[in-house]
Write a protein that holds these residues in place. Structure first.
Motif, PDB file in Angstrom:
ATOM      1  N   ARG A 190      45.001  21.304  45.831  1.00 54.25           N
ATOM      2  CA  ARG A 190      44.770  21.265  44.497  1.00 54.25           C
ATOM      3  C   ARG A 190      44.538  22.877  43.565  1.00 54.25           C
ATOM      4  N   THR A 191      45.649  22.506  42.845  1.00 56.10           N
ATOM      5  CA  THR A 191      44.975  24.317  41.575  1.00 56.10           C
ATOM      6  C   THR A 191      44.392  24.374  40.658  1.00 56.10           C
ATOM      7  N   VAL A 192      43.318  24.646  40.561  1.00 57.68           N
ATOM      8  CA  VAL A 192      42.374  24.881  39.473  1.00 57.68           C
ATOM      9  C   VAL A 192      42.469  26.010  38.531  1.00 57.68           C
ATOM     10  N   PRO A 193      42.005  25.979  36.999  1.00 63.05           N
ATOM     11  CA  PRO A 193      42.608  27.138  36.602  1.00 63.05           C
ATOM     12  C   PRO A 193      40.886  27.490  36.686  1.00 63.05           C
ATOM     13  N   LEU A 194      41.044  28.639  36.146  1.00 64.46           N
ATOM     14  CA  LEU A 194      39.467  29.862  36.325  1.00 64.46           C
ATOM     15  C   LEU A 194      39.403  30.150  34.548  1.00 64.46           C
ATOM     16  N   LEU A 195      38.182  29.823  34.073  1.00 61.03           N
ATOM     17  CA  LEU A 195      37.970  29.892  33.047  1.00 61.03           C
ATOM     18  C   LEU A 195      37.730  32.544  32.840  1.00 61.03           C
ATOM     19  N   GLY A 196      37.601  32.340  32.203  1.00 54.93           N
ATOM     20  CA  GLY A 196      37.973  33.517  31.537  1.00 54.93           C
ATOM     21  C   GLY A 196      36.529  34.341  32.734  1.00 54.93           C
ATOM     22  N   LYS A 197      34.952  34.034  31.910  1.00 51.98           N
ATOM     23  CA  LYS A 197      34.216  34.390  32.855  1.00 51.98           C
ATOM     24  C   LYS A 197      33.784  34.380  33.634  1.00 51.98           C
ATOM     25  N   THR A 198      34.679  33.027  33.868  1.00 47.91           N
ATOM     26  CA  THR A 198      34.859  32.971  35.938  1.00 47.91           C
ATOM     27  C   THR A 198      35.045  34.105  36.680  1.00 47.91           C
ATOM     28  N   VAL A 199      36.452  33.946  36.508  1.00 46.35           N
ATOM     29  CA  VAL A 199      37.890  36.010  36.125  1.00 46.35           C
ATOM     30  C   VAL A 199      36.715  36.332  36.716  1.00 46.35           C
ATOM     31  N   GLN A 200      35.726  37.511  35.581  1.00 47.26           N
ATOM     32  CA  GLN A 200      35.505  38.416  35.197  1.00 47.26           C
ATOM     33  C   GLN A 200      33.716  38.466  36.851  1.00 47.26           C
ATOM     34  N   HIS A 201      33.415  37.203  36.357  1.00 46.63           N
ATOM     35  CA  HIS A 201      32.185  37.536  37.806  1.00 46.63           C
ATOM     36  C   HIS A 201      32.482  37.263  39.281  1.00 46.63           C
ATOM     37  N   CYS A 202      33.968  36.368  39.168  1.00 48.63           N
ATOM     38  CA  CYS A 202      34.711  36.671  40.723  1.00 48.63           C
ATOM     39  C   CYS A 202      35.419  38.089  40.810  1.00 48.63           C
ATOM     40  N   LYS A 203      35.462  38.458  39.870  1.00 47.31           N
ATOM     41  CA  LYS A 203      36.379  40.074  40.123  1.00 47.31           C
ATOM     42  C   LYS A 203      34.622  41.101  40.761  1.00 47.31           C
ATOM     43  N   GLN A 204      34.230  40.609  40.126  1.00 43.92           N
ATOM     44  CA  GLN A 204      33.054  41.442  40.467  1.00 43.92           C
ATOM     45  C   GLN A 204      32.381  40.995  41.827  1.00 43.92           C
ATOM     46  N   TYR A 205      32.409  40.335  41.938  1.00 45.43           N
ATOM     47  CA  TYR A 205      31.788  39.725  43.449  1.00 45.43           C
ATOM     48  C   TYR A 205      33.101  40.470  43.992  1.00 45.43           C
ATOM     49  N   LEU A 206      34.614  40.771  44.551  1.00 41.78           N
ATOM     50  CA  LEU A 206      34.850  40.954  45.338  1.00 41.78           C
ATOM     51  C   LEU A 206      35.073  42.469  45.180  1.00 41.78           C
ATOM     52  N   HIS A 207      34.817  43.054  43.845  1.00 40.37           N
ATOM     53  CA  HIS A 207      34.747  45.095  44.114  1.00 40.37           C
ATOM     54  C   HIS A 207      33.127  44.893  45.095  1.00 40.37           C
ATOM     55  N   LYS A 208      32.043  44.319  44.928  1.00 39.77           N
ATOM     56  CA  LYS A 208      31.135  44.479  46.196  1.00 39.77           C
ATOM     57  C   LYS A 208      31.267  44.498  47.123  1.00 39.77           C
TER      58      LYS A 208
END
Length: 341
Positions: A190-208
């Motif tokens: 299933r496909t789930v939309p992500l909130l903007g703040k969640t996207v920011q946290h995920c990008k920070q996590y991926l970068h680290k």
């Protein structure tokens, strides 16, 4: 190998995964039931694995096994029923392999399921959720990982296993509408939309944690490093940091439940969406439920919405005058209204 364990091998290694095409987790559930049954025969009936054959099993043995689950292992009625269904499926397969075992399957079918009382859905209030998410220290790598895990779990209402199975490629953060792909029960995606703040946290996590990985990487999204090797994070690790942060949050917010477990985050998101007015059908799709009856537990659990509805109805009632009793002192009308005329 005796007849019992030969049938177990065919059931777990061939019939379930290859003929019925069941998922790994579903096969594991059947395997756990059969392991429990073997343990029961060894510990309670002194029947070792080398002596365990179908001739040792009858209706009384199955009933004893179910009682043992409830008394010795403290299983709920729903878990007891689930184990009974798994055992029936196994005995049905055994009957297909050897017709002499069909009587055993029919005797298992005659054992009724127990009525399961509705369970109480545990979820976090908004202050409790905020207190929980404030406990990890994002400056520490492990705390950052755990924080993003909890945020993503809440935003997507994912099961713990679904989040642990996610790969880097399951995140689409740079899309016009960022989404996450969850691989749920029965191999459903299933496909789930992500909130903007969640996207920011995920990008920070991926970068680290995934600095060199591209968005097509098949690497586990959340991992631990053991002896220098990355491995998919385990459910025990998740349960441990949820308990840790839950205990810390309890000290600053009395509303936090005594014991916090990962699945509570899924319940919390579902309750908050329901309280915000999301229709039940849409909520069922969001959670990946195949039957809307499963989702109805959130409607039953929301005492605040019930209280608000009662208060609203009571307020309306108080604004209306009490109707006149037009039947008062009218014997003929009273007899007609009561059905005697």
């Amino acid at each position: 190998m005796n007849d019992f364990f030969d049938t177990v091998r065919r059931f777990l290694l061939d019939y379930l995964p290859k003929q019925r095409c069941l998922s790994v987790n579903t096969v594991l559930s059947y395997k756990q039931t059969l392991n429990l049954f073997v343990s029961y025969m060894q510990d309670e009936r002194d029947v070792t694995a080398t002596k365990l054959t179908f001739s040792r099993i009858d209706r009384d043995v199955i009933l004893g096994f179910l009682t043992w689950l409830e008394t010795a292992r403290k299983c709920s009625a729903s878990t007891r029923n689930q184990r009974l269904m798994a055992l029936r499926s196994f005995l049905e397969f055994a009957g297909q392999m050897d017709c002499t075992q069909m009587a055993l399957y029919l005797s298992a079918c005659n054992i009724p399921s127990k009525e399961s009382h509705g369970r109480i859905v545990e979820f976090l209030t908004e202050p409790s959720l905020a207190a929980l998410l404030q406990q990890p220290d994002p400056s520490k790598p492990k705390d950052l990982r755990n924080l993003v895990f909890m945020i993503l779990m809440y935003d997507t209402a994912a099961r713990c296993s679904e989040l642990l199975d996610m790969k880097v490629c399951d995140l689409r953060l740079d899309a016009k509408h960022p989404i996450a792909y969850l691989h749920g029960k029965g191999r459903k995606i299933r496909t789930v939309p992500l909130l903007g703040k969640t996207v920011q946290h995920c990008k920070q996590y991926l970068h680290k944690f995934h600095p060199t990985a591209d968005y097509h990487s098949e690497a586990p999204l959340f991992f631990t490093v053991i002896h220098g090797t990355q491995q998919k994070m385990s459910p025990d690790t998740v349960a441990a940091f949820f308990a840790k942060y839950g205990s810390m949050a309890k000290n600053v917010c009395p509303e936090v439940p005594e014991h916090i477990h990962p699945h509570m985050m899924r319940h919390t998101r579902a309750m908050h969406l329901y309280q915000s007015g999301m229709p039940m059908v849409l909520l069922a799709q969001y959670l990946g439920h195949t039957q809307i009856e499963t989702t109805m537990i959130y409607a039953h659990a929301d005492t605040e919405m019930k209280r608000a509805a009662i208060q609203k109805a009571d307020a309306v009632r108080k604004t209306k005058p009490i109707p006149n009793e037009i039947w008062a002192d009218n014997e003929e009308m009273i007899l007609k209204l009561s059905g005697l005329r």
